[in-house]
Design a protein around this motif. Sequence first.
Motif, short mmCIF file in Angstrom:
data_model
loop_
_atom_site.label_atom_id
_atom_site.label_comp_id
_atom_site.label_asym_id
_atom_site.label_seq_id
_atom_site.Cartn_x
_atom_site.Cartn_y
_atom_site.Cartn_z
N LEU A 66 41.57 43.05 41.65
CA LEU A 66 42.44 41.77 41.78
C LEU A 66 41.53 40.93 40.59
O LEU A 66 42.64 39.94 40.28
CB LEU A 66 41.98 40.95 43.26
CG LEU A 66 43.22 41.24 44.23
CD1 LEU A 66 43.37 40.66 45.01
CD2 LEU A 66 44.60 41.46 43.38
N ALA A 67 39.86 40.95 40.54
CA ALA A 67 39.60 39.96 40.16
C ALA A 67 39.80 39.84 37.97
O ALA A 67 39.79 39.70 37.35
CB ALA A 67 38.16 39.67 40.35
N HIS A 68 39.09 41.00 38.33
CA HIS A 68 39.97 42.04 36.73
C HIS A 68 41.09 41.88 35.81
O HIS A 68 41.33 41.49 35.08
CB HIS A 68 39.23 43.06 36.32
CG HIS A 68 37.70 43.48 36.40
ND1 HIS A 68 37.19 43.24 35.61
CD2 HIS A 68 36.91 44.14 37.65
CE1 HIS A 68 36.34 43.79 36.02
NE2 HIS A 68 35.47 44.02 37.26
N GLN A 69 42.02 41.83 36.72
CA GLN A 69 43.45 41.10 36.85
C GLN A 69 44.18 40.10 37.05
O GLN A 69 44.64 39.45 35.42
CB GLN A 69 43.96 42.51 38.12
CG GLN A 69 45.84 41.82 37.04
CD GLN A 69 46.30 42.93 36.07
OE1 GLN A 69 45.67 43.73 35.84
NE2 GLN A 69 47.49 43.20 35.92
N TRP A 70 43.35 39.45 37.27
CA TRP A 70 43.27 37.49 37.29
C TRP A 70 42.57 37.05 36.45
O TRP A 70 43.19 36.34 36.13
CB TRP A 70 43.46 37.19 38.90
CG TRP A 70 43.74 35.75 39.45
CD1 TRP A 70 43.29 35.00 39.38
CD2 TRP A 70 45.68 36.02 39.35
NE1 TRP A 70 43.57 33.58 39.59
CE2 TRP A 70 45.09 34.49 39.38
CE3 TRP A 70 46.22 36.50 38.73
CZ2 TRP A 70 46.42 33.45 39.28
CZ3 TRP A 70 47.83 35.81 38.79
CH2 TRP A 70 48.12 33.98 39.21
N LYS A 71 41.42 37.18 36.04
CA LYS A 71 41.45 36.65 35.39
C LYS A 71 40.69 35.38 35.39
O LYS A 71 40.91 34.53 34.80
CB LYS A 71 41.17 37.64 34.26
CG LYS A 71 41.11 38.43 33.91
CD LYS A 71 41.70 38.88 31.80
CE LYS A 71 41.43 40.38 31.23
NZ LYS A 71 42.02 40.99 32.87
N GLY A 72 40.40 34.36 36.74
CA GLY A 72 40.80 32.93 37.25
C GLY A 72 40.34 32.78 38.63
O GLY A 72 40.02 33.78 39.64
N PRO A 73 40.32 31.49 39.11
CA PRO A 73 39.51 31.28 40.25
C PRO A 73 40.30 32.18 41.09
O PRO A 73 42.10 32.03 41.99
CB PRO A 73 40.02 30.05 40.43
CG PRO A 73 40.86 29.68 39.73
CD PRO A 73 41.04 30.41 38.41
N LEU A 74 39.73 32.91 42.10
CA LEU A 74 40.13 33.53 43.57
C LEU A 74 39.45 32.84 44.47
O LEU A 74 38.50 32.44 44.42
CB LEU A 74 39.67 34.91 43.35
CG LEU A 74 41.13 36.04 42.75
CD1 LEU A 74 40.48 36.22 40.88
CD2 LEU A 74 40.53 36.99 43.48
#
Length: 409
Positions: free
Chosen positions: A118-126
């Motif tokens: 998710l972090a690599h795909q989103w590249k923004g705040p989680l």
Amino acid sequence: MHRFLCGRLMLFLIGVVGLLQLIHIILLNRLESRQRKNNHVPQPAYGQLPKYSPAGDQVEEELSAFAAFIERNWVLDTSGEYHISLLQPYERDSRSHLQDITLVTQCSQDHLPSLIRLAHQWKGPLSVAVFARSGHEWSTLLELAKLHLSEEFLKNYVTFSFVWPVSAAGGLPSKPASIPQQNASESNYNHIDAYPNNLLRNTARRAAVTDFVLVIDVDMVPSQGLREDFLHLATHNSWFQKNLTLDKTVFVIPAFEGNIIPQTKVELIRAVEAGNVRPFYAQLCWKCHAHTDYETWLHQPVHKKLAPTYDVLWKDPWEPFYISLNSVPFYDERFKQYGFNRISQVCELHVAGFKFTVLNKAFVVHNGFKTKDSFHPGKEDELELNRRLYRQFKTELKSKYSESSRRCY
């Protein structure tokens, strides 16, 4: 004549030097671009959870730091059944600010590896609420410490909240002499502790500091560039300027399930045609997502820019995933385990007067197909219990929104 030739020669040499400098700059740019491409972090293969390894002696130090922080900074939820502690990562950067969109999710210990993808795909705040079952508090913290140390993306992008059931002693249980390893075969719901999905969603939403949020399950993956595309759309339409007409709008993201991960809508259409991807819950509850109108969405012309494309009037039992302002109604935390936990909140949006508008090229894909035999024992009993709670919930909405003519039919 000699001076004239010398002048022409000098001009020629200056031109040659300039041309060589230009060629040098072009070659440097190409080299830098190639290096960026080579240094790009590869996406984990779909259907395979990413692996992470312990960071040596630092793990124990990180674990102790997490535990010490939690002991000093926890509160009880409104029911008094759960502890909640917000774990702010030690390193933050300017990517997380108000004019952005946070991907909000929740999970238990065994689903923590999904956060890497998710972090690599989103590249923004989680914002992630992590649930530790009774007796698994320290093993969950241990896995969280390992993950936090081994993945720089998580340090830069993710805010963790830690949630665990109240014990007789209160606070975090004493650290055991040896911490048992995680049992990856257990699902969220197949455990003695009821999984408080809506409490976790609310906890993660409250920790988000951006104007917009996208609440999805941890085993879902958003389409490539969704965050960047929506930020461009929101900026272009001045939605970050607190546009009052936006307060009653949510942006629906069509949901799918499958055994591959399409990155773009073109790839998604091909995967649907090949039978590798299908609409979410197609086998289990077609009506739960059918109102998204997949046929219309899939047959629309594919556009480069993200845009609202058509509105859908809510009908029972539609429960879409969507982007919204973080000011929309929260989830009812009485719903636990399986059934009616998300639809109850979407139902409230409808009664409260919200409009559902579908985005033209954004989507999310669930990791794997949902089948009738993929659920835990006790699912039907939980469904019936939450069905009765949902009836009560809808009755309560009539009083809460007494001026609204809308109902959850």
